[in-house]
Write an enzyme that holds these catalytic residues in place. Structure first.
Site, mmCIF file in Angstrom:
data_model
loop_
_atom_site.group_PDB
_atom_site.id
_atom_site.type_symbol
_atom_site.label_atom_id
_atom_site.label_comp_id
_atom_site.label_asym_id
_atom_site.label_seq_id
_atom_site.Cartn_x
_atom_site.Cartn_y
_atom_site.Cartn_z
ATOM 1 N N ASP A 279 0.851 -1.185 0.000
ATOM 2 C CA ASP A 279 0.000 0.000 0.000
ATOM 3 C C ASP A 279 0.888 1.237 0.000
ATOM 4 O O ASP A 279 1.627 1.486 0.964
ATOM 5 C CB ASP A 279 -0.893 -0.023 1.235
ATOM 6 C CG ASP A 279 -1.863 1.153 1.295
ATOM 7 O OD1 ASP A 279 -1.746 2.072 0.463
ATOM 8 O OD2 ASP A 279 -2.746 1.136 2.171
ATOM 9 N N CYS A 363 -5.935 10.605 -14.629
ATOM 10 C CA CYS A 363 -6.505 10.531 -15.982
ATOM 11 C C CYS A 363 -7.993 10.849 -15.903
ATOM 12 O O CYS A 363 -8.828 10.155 -16.480
ATOM 13 C CB CYS A 363 -6.252 9.172 -16.620
ATOM 14 S SG CYS A 363 -6.891 7.770 -15.681
#
Length: 445
Positions: A279, A363
């Site tokens: 993580d 994005c």
């Protein structure tokens, strides 16, 4: 309307003119055209939310088209551009039809053929060798095995030749299917299929993703952290920009995705990449100790001031992805991303050396995930300073936050519509994937 694609080739020995060049390539995606493709289908709440933001701110042997030319990008030295054609609205519609889902439809718009598992339905009389028209099921309501012309919302994406009969496709379980079911011979957009072409030297990637790597600007011998690395496009690009010298640490929470990163690294002959299932939000630890070897930092987490460059290409709502025909994401999901992204930054800032560079990219198009995050970062981490970017092929950020006009000019926002480009860009930069890039320097405070 013409569109253009670009390819990034990670080549070790490609001769161009009289010199050897190291290329990186990327494939800018095909925009949603006003015709004949429909407008992008979004959840009504998501559409309203985005509208409010913008209103408040400002293989060709069997194909009909000839093989397209290949040319270098005028600004990015490691990008080759392949102009593509389309849409071709006057294509004949055949009586024999193939139905595919949205994901397969997007792949077709990028130049792919249809593999047998991607076929949702086919009219009953389809045989191998038949000319067929291909349609996309926009709402996802076509059941597998459908054998009549589908009457629900659909989009025509081109014509092809069936390489399997309907019986061949639907007589076995989907997991047992393999091979090309339909070879696209006259797609709506002429885009070259580049799968398995120079597989040890080429990486297909959206143009702004390549820009992000150049903005980070890693140097040979440095330590670089890619906090959300899969599938490895940016990771491998960073390694090539460093001439495969130094250490690129790639993190992702899924072992399957980590395996994908390393598979791409091996395919491209890059040995400086180390990928871990970890993580990214937990990548920093005061108690951690790095290995003394500059090229092998060991497993995460890492102590403060370990990395010369950090890339936070965060998980996002991906509303800038093109080509896209529909998105079923709900507003609640859309609004969950900013808080998730903020989990990454304390660790990113802590492991970054003073005087060094952090790049944040997405994005997507939303203000909250882009300019809003920059505003939050500057307020939360006084050591971060927003700085100008090079290369600069996009346009400035959107108003709607407390960021000044000078700060908005330092941001780089790519829009999947309109002409939002710098002076030195190429036509392929237009209508590319929606993307956002912000660059920071960590100052001593």
């Amino acid at each position: 309307m013409s569109v253009a694609g670009s390819i990034r080739l990670f080549s070790r020995h490609i001769r161009v003119a009289t010199r050897h060049c190291r290329y990186a390539a990327n494939m800018s995606s095909i925009p949603t055209s006003p015709a004949p493709l429909p407008r992008l289908s979004l959840d009504p709440d998501v559409e309203s939310h985005i509208k409010k933001t913008y209103c408040n701110s400002q293989e060709y042997s069997n194909k009909a088209a000839p093989c397209p030319p290949v040319e270098p990008h005028p600004v990015l030295p490691d990008v080759l551009v392949i102009p593509t054609t389309g849409p071709h609205p006057n294509l004949q519609h055949h009586t024999k039809e193939i139905m595919v889902d949205i994901h397969c439809g997007a792949a077709i718009l990028r130049g792919a053929h249809i593999f047998a598992p991607g076929v949702l339905g086919a009219t009953a009389d389809v045989q191998a060798g038949d000319q067929v028209s291909v349609y996309v099921d926009v709402e996802g309501k076509c059941l597998r095995g459908f054998q009549k012309p589908y009457s629900g919302p659909r989009v025509f994406v081109g014509n092809g030749v069936a390489r399997m009969s309907r019986d061949d496709i639907f007589s076995v379980a989907q997991e047992q299917l393999s091979g090309i079911g339909v070879e696209m011979t006259s797609p709506l957009y002429g885009c070259p299929p580049l799968n398995d072409v120079m597989s040890d030297s080429i990486f297909l990637q959206n143009l702004p993703s390549t820009v992000a790597g150049h903005v980070l600007d890693p140097q040979p011998g440095e330590r670089v952290l890619d906090m959300c690395a899969a599938p490895g496009g940016k990771t491998t690009h960073l390694a090539t920009l460093m001439s495969n010298q130094g250490a690129v640490i790639a993190l992702d929470k899924s072992q399957g995705k980590v395996d994908k990163v390393m598979a791409n690294a091996r395919r491209l002959g890059l040995t400086c990449i180390q990928a871990y299932m970890f993580d990214g939000g937990k990548a920093a630890s005061e108690a951690a100790v790095c290995e003394k070897d500059e090229t092998s930092l060991g497993d995460p987490p890492y102590p403060p001031n370990t990395f010369d460059r950090v890339l936070v290409d965060a998980p996002c709502s991906a509303l800038g992805q093109r080509p896209a025909l529909g998105n079923k994401m709900k507003l609640k999901t859309l609004k969950s991303y900013p808080s998730y992204q903020r989990r990454l930054f304390p660790a990113a800032v802590q492991v970054l050396k003073t005087g060094c560079t952090l790049v944040y990219s997405t994005c997507t198009l939303t203000l909250e995930e882009n300019e809003g995050q920059v505003e939050w970062l500057l307020n939360t981490f006084p050591c971060l300073e927003l700085v100008p970017q090079t290369p600069y092929l996009g346009g400035p950020g959107l108003s709607g936050t407390s960021l000044t006009q000078d700060q908005l000019q330092m941001l780089q926002r790519f829009e999947p519509w309109g002409d939002n480009r710098g002076e030195n860009s190429h036509p392929s930069d237009r209508d590319t994937i929606g993307f956002f890039i912000a660059k920071f320097i960590k100052r001593a405070r």
